[in-house]
Design an enzyme around this catalytic site. Structure first.
Site, short mmCIF file in Angstrom:
data_model
loop_
_atom_site.label_atom_id
_atom_site.label_comp_id
_atom_site.label_asym_id
_atom_site.label_seq_id
_atom_site.Cartn_x
_atom_site.Cartn_y
_atom_site.Cartn_z
N LYS A 97 5.85 -4.39 -4.44
CA LYS A 97 7.31 -4.31 -4.34
C LYS A 97 7.80 -4.29 -2.89
O LYS A 97 8.84 -4.84 -2.58
CB LYS A 97 7.79 -3.07 -5.06
CG LYS A 97 9.30 -3.05 -5.17
CD LYS A 97 9.75 -2.12 -6.23
CE LYS A 97 11.24 -2.21 -6.43
NZ LYS A 97 11.64 -3.50 -7.02
N LYS B 194 12.26 -14.38 -11.89
CA LYS B 194 11.92 -13.35 -12.87
C LYS B 194 10.87 -13.89 -13.83
O LYS B 194 9.93 -13.21 -14.18
CB LYS B 194 13.16 -12.91 -13.68
CG LYS B 194 14.16 -12.11 -12.90
CD LYS B 194 13.81 -10.66 -12.72
CE LYS B 194 13.28 -10.21 -11.42
NZ LYS B 194 13.72 -10.50 -10.13
N GLU C 213 17.21 -16.82 -9.23
CA GLU C 213 16.79 -15.47 -9.57
C GLU C 213 16.14 -15.44 -10.96
O GLU C 213 15.12 -14.80 -11.17
CB GLU C 213 17.98 -14.50 -9.48
CG GLU C 213 17.70 -13.06 -9.82
CD GLU C 213 16.59 -12.41 -8.99
OE1 GLU C 213 16.13 -12.99 -8.00
OE2 GLU C 213 16.17 -11.31 -9.37
N ARG D 232 3.66 -0.31 -4.90
CA ARG D 232 3.45 -0.86 -3.56
C ARG D 232 2.13 -1.62 -3.44
O ARG D 232 1.86 -2.25 -2.42
CB ARG D 232 3.46 0.26 -2.52
CG ARG D 232 4.74 1.05 -2.50
CD ARG D 232 4.66 2.17 -1.48
NE ARG D 232 4.60 1.64 -0.14
CZ ARG D 232 5.65 1.33 0.59
NH1 ARG D 232 6.85 1.50 0.10
NH2 ARG D 232 5.51 0.86 1.80
N HIS E 259 16.18 -36.62 -8.98
CA HIS E 259 15.50 -37.05 -7.76
C HIS E 259 14.02 -36.66 -7.76
O HIS E 259 13.42 -36.53 -6.71
CB HIS E 259 16.22 -36.47 -6.54
CG HIS E 259 17.63 -36.97 -6.42
ND1 HIS E 259 17.93 -38.29 -6.16
CD2 HIS E 259 18.82 -36.33 -6.60
CE1 HIS E 259 19.25 -38.43 -6.14
NE2 HIS E 259 19.80 -37.27 -6.42
N GLU F 55 7.37 -14.42 -11.81
CA GLU F 55 6.67 -13.26 -11.24
C GLU F 55 6.09 -12.33 -12.29
O GLU F 55 5.05 -11.74 -12.07
CB GLU F 55 7.52 -12.50 -10.22
CG GLU F 55 8.74 -11.81 -10.76
CD GLU F 55 9.60 -11.15 -9.66
OE1 GLU F 55 9.09 -10.86 -8.57
OE2 GLU F 55 10.78 -10.93 -9.93
N TRP G 149 -2.84 -2.70 -1.59
CA TRP G 149 -2.58 -4.12 -1.81
C TRP G 149 -3.36 -4.81 -0.71
O TRP G 149 -3.01 -4.73 0.47
CB TRP G 149 -1.08 -4.41 -1.68
CG TRP G 149 -0.71 -5.80 -2.07
CD1 TRP G 149 -0.36 -6.24 -3.32
CD2 TRP G 149 -0.61 -6.94 -1.20
NE1 TRP G 149 -0.07 -7.58 -3.26
CE2 TRP G 149 -0.21 -8.04 -1.98
CE3 TRP G 149 -0.83 -7.15 0.16
CZ2 TRP G 149 -0.02 -9.32 -1.47
CZ3 TRP G 149 -0.64 -8.43 0.69
CH2 TRP G 149 -0.24 -9.49 -0.13
N CYS H 256 0.86 -1.18 0.00
CA CYS H 256 0.00 0.00 0.00
C CYS H 256 0.90 1.23 0.00
O CYS H 256 1.91 1.28 0.69
CB CYS H 256 -0.92 0.12 1.20
SG CYS H 256 -2.08 -1.25 1.38
N ASN I 137 -1.53 1.67 5.88
CA ASN I 137 -0.63 0.68 5.31
C ASN I 137 -0.23 -0.22 6.48
O ASN I 137 0.24 0.29 7.48
CB ASN I 137 0.57 1.41 4.72
CG ASN I 137 1.70 0.50 4.29
OD1 ASN I 137 2.82 0.94 4.15
ND2 ASN I 137 1.43 -0.76 4.08
N GLY I 138 -0.42 -1.54 6.34
CA GLY I 138 -0.04 -2.44 7.42
C GLY I 138 -1.21 -3.33 7.82
O GLY I 138 -2.17 -3.48 7.05
#
Ligand code: G6P
Length: 613
Positions: A608, A490, A486, A27, A509, A493, A76, A2, A102-103
């Site tokens: 983010k 990418k 990484e 955000r 395995h 996401e 968010w 947020c 926010n939170g």
């Protein structure tokens, strides 16, 4: 998560809030809203969807939204699905208190119960509404925002940053924070509150960083601070050096592509920040790390989330190999709840782009409470982690806007290499000539990154073949495995292609049973001693129908006949290869997302800055 904003001044608030929110959209972006004050009238406009939807809706209104004070939010969702009702701002009856948050208010159920017994009712499914109404409850008693806030924060549990308007105090915009970021910006005759500096950079670079449980009041150019008991607090102003252009797309189609291109610069600036004038050695004294400190460390814990964790995995291999210190890398969300014995003379390296990630922050506090020294590798200056860590190594990536990190990750790698080198040097684990060679080699990374980017069209062409891809594997060993993690992140996401990074030796395995004809198998081969091993695993994948895509160091002779596609990266010392190998993988994720016509900078369900657990 947020983004929140406040403005108090002489200009029309709506435009300022909408422009600022657009910069905070990384955000969270499932709903948006603003509240603007005109005289004693507060008008709220909010909806499900993006800032652009809100902007268009406001434009269509018959009466323009005028007023020179206001607050804004981009959400968010945590509690309550994204909807017009659950969008912020939320209010109490008669719009006496209007707030954005926010939170997470963890005890919202108990608060609601208590408030219901006082006659309050609730219209949204959010946790926020309980807090707004609690503040309203005290405001009605006290008729004073400061007293209402100080009383309410004694009862609110969880993490929060609230920005508030009070009907009977027109002109004032209030804010309070606990474990979520909030900064105050000082302009001429105006002032701002924001989750992050990028939202106000076009208006001012003079900012105050609020500490936990601090309260702020804006009234045009007048900015005042109070502690949680309501006592006035003096705060020092800081000058932000980030360039406001850095938060613009600068001709690129997406922030992500722009940031991919800024990596050489980010690497260079991070190097320069600690390189001595002759560019022959690094000097970490300004970070509070002298040779004595470097020698005394017996173990390192690296703690981070997401891509920062992946940078930590690279660091583990590099530090252990160069400096011979045992390193343990942990996901912050796991570390904070583990009951592991922490070694006394150890160092906790905390890696975070935003410096606000809730789990990372909690893990760092845990380490500190256990008497462990903390060193934070952070990108955002003045962020909570940067302020609470014993020492900070800033990555010089500048503002990163795309949700999928690229340049900050590259900066983190550089900081980790430098630490590895300095640990190795101070502890006499590295030969002088080799040290000098590595210091020279690391400085060549920026030009090599740009060399790779010159070939980006090759990746773009091949990416088109994976539009309908349903899955991908990224394989590598040691540092190459860390890069695979990484690269795979990418891909998933931003392209929504299910993708897994597998330590190449683990394929047999289990995962190998998932390979189907045409499945994308990305192999990373930058470590000479492991070429043959990973190459065999790639051939095994090929025999089962996989499409073999290799990122290899120039000169590697393996897989020439078997590979469907090879991307060669320039040669470098193997300890630094991750910085080069990751570039084609970032490009691959990006171009597949673009080919699939997805929103590259704002992938679904993500944010983010993850300030909730
Ligand atoms: C989110 C971001 C990732 C980032 C992670 C950790 O998931 O989308 O890009 O790596 O958070 O964030 P931090 O700010 O602590 O590096």
């Amino acid at each position: 998560m947020c983004g929140i904003l406040g403005y108090s001044g002489e200009r029309q608030a709506a435009e300022i809030l909408l422009d600022g929110l657009a910069k905070l959209e990384y955000r969270g972006y499932d709903s948006a809203g603003i509240a603007v004050v005109n005289g004693d009238k507060i008008t709220v406009e909010k909806n499900k969807g993006r800032i652009q939807t809100l902007r268009e809706r406001i434009k269509k209104n018959q009466t323009p939204l005028t007023g020179t004070f206001g607050i804004g939010h981009t959400r968010w969702a945590t509690h309550g699905e994204p909807s017009d009702t659950n969008a912020h701002p939320l209010w109490s009856d008669d719009l006496l208190v209007v707030a954005v948050h926010n939170g997470i208010v963890e005890n919202y159920k108990e608060l609601k119960q208590e408030l219901t017994s006082y006659g309050y009712s609730f219209y949204s499914q959010t946790d926020t509404e309980a807090a707004v109404k609690l503040i309203d409850y005290y405001y009605r008693q006290e008729n004073d925002p400061l007293r209402a806030i100080t009383k309410a924060i004694k009862k609110i549990e969880g993490s929060y940053c609230f920005v508030l308007l009070f009907k009977n105090n027109p002109g004032e915009v209030w804010g309070v924070r606990k474990d979520n970021p909030l900064i105050a910006g000082q302009g001429k005759g105006e002032s701002f509150l924001a989750s992050d500096v990028s939202a106000i950079l076009q208006d001012t670079r003079q900012v105050y960083y609020l500490d936990n449980m601090e309260i702020v009041k804006l009234n045009k150019g007048d900015v005042r601070f109070y502690d949680s008991e309501g006592h006035a607090v003096y705060k020092k102003i800081s000058l932000v050096t980030w360039d406001s252009q850095a938060a613009e797309k600068g001709g690129f189609e997406h922030f992500m592509m722009k940031e991919i291109h800024e990596q050489a610069r980010a690497v260079k600036d991070t190097l320069r920040s600690v390189l001595n004038t002759d560019a022959e050695k690094f000097d970490l004294n300004d970070l509070g790390l002298n040779d004595e400190n470097l020698k005394s460390v017996s173990r390192i814990y690296i703690v981070a989330c997401g891509s920062a964790y992946h940078a930590g995995v690279v660091a583990q291999y590099v530090i252990e190999d160069l400096a011979k210190i045992p390193v343990r890398v942990e996901l912050a969300s796991e570390f904070r709840y583990r009951k592991m014995p922490l070694e006394k003379n150890s160092l906790a390296i905390i890696i975070s782009q935003s410096g606000e990630t809730a789990d990372t922050l909690a893990a760092m506090r845990l380490a500190k409470n256990n008497g462990i020294k903390t060193l934070a590798i952070v990108n955002v200056v003045g962020s909570t982690i940067a302020r609470e860590a014993d020492n900070v190594f800033y990555t010089m990536a500048g503002p990163e806007i795309a949700v999928a990190t690229t340049k900050a990750y590259s900066g983190q790698l550089i900081a980790c290499y430098i630490l590895a080198l300095e640990f190795a040097r101070a502890r006499n684990e590295i030969d002088r000539n080799y040290y000098s060679e590595l210091v020279r080699d690391i400085q060549r990374l920026p030009e090599k990154i740009d060399e790779i980017l010159d070939e980006k069209e090759r990746i773009k062409e091949i990416a088109g073949s994976f539009i309908d891809s349903e899955g991908a594997f990224y394989l590598g060993r040691n540092i190459d495995y860390a890069v695979a993690m990484e690269g795979s992140l990418k891909m998933k996401e931003i392209s929504y292609v299910h993708s897994e990074a597998i330590a190449a030796g683990e394929m047999k395995h289990g995962p190998i049973s998932l390979i189907e004809r045409g499945m994308l198998i990305v192999g990373i081969l930058t470590q000479k001693s492991l070429y043959a091993k990973t190459a065999s695993n790639m051939i095994e994948a090929k025999s089962r129908g996989g499409f073999i895509f290799n990122v290899m160091t120039r000169g590697c002779e393996f897989l020439k006949d078997e590979a469907d596609f090879i991307f060669y990266i320039p040669d470098t010392d193997e300890h630094f290869a991750a910085s080069l190998a990751v570039i084609p993988l970032q490009l691959l994720g990006y171009y597949v997302a673009v080919a699939r016509k997805l929103d590259v900078d704002k992938p679904r369900n993500l944010a983010k800055s993850v300030t909730v657990e």
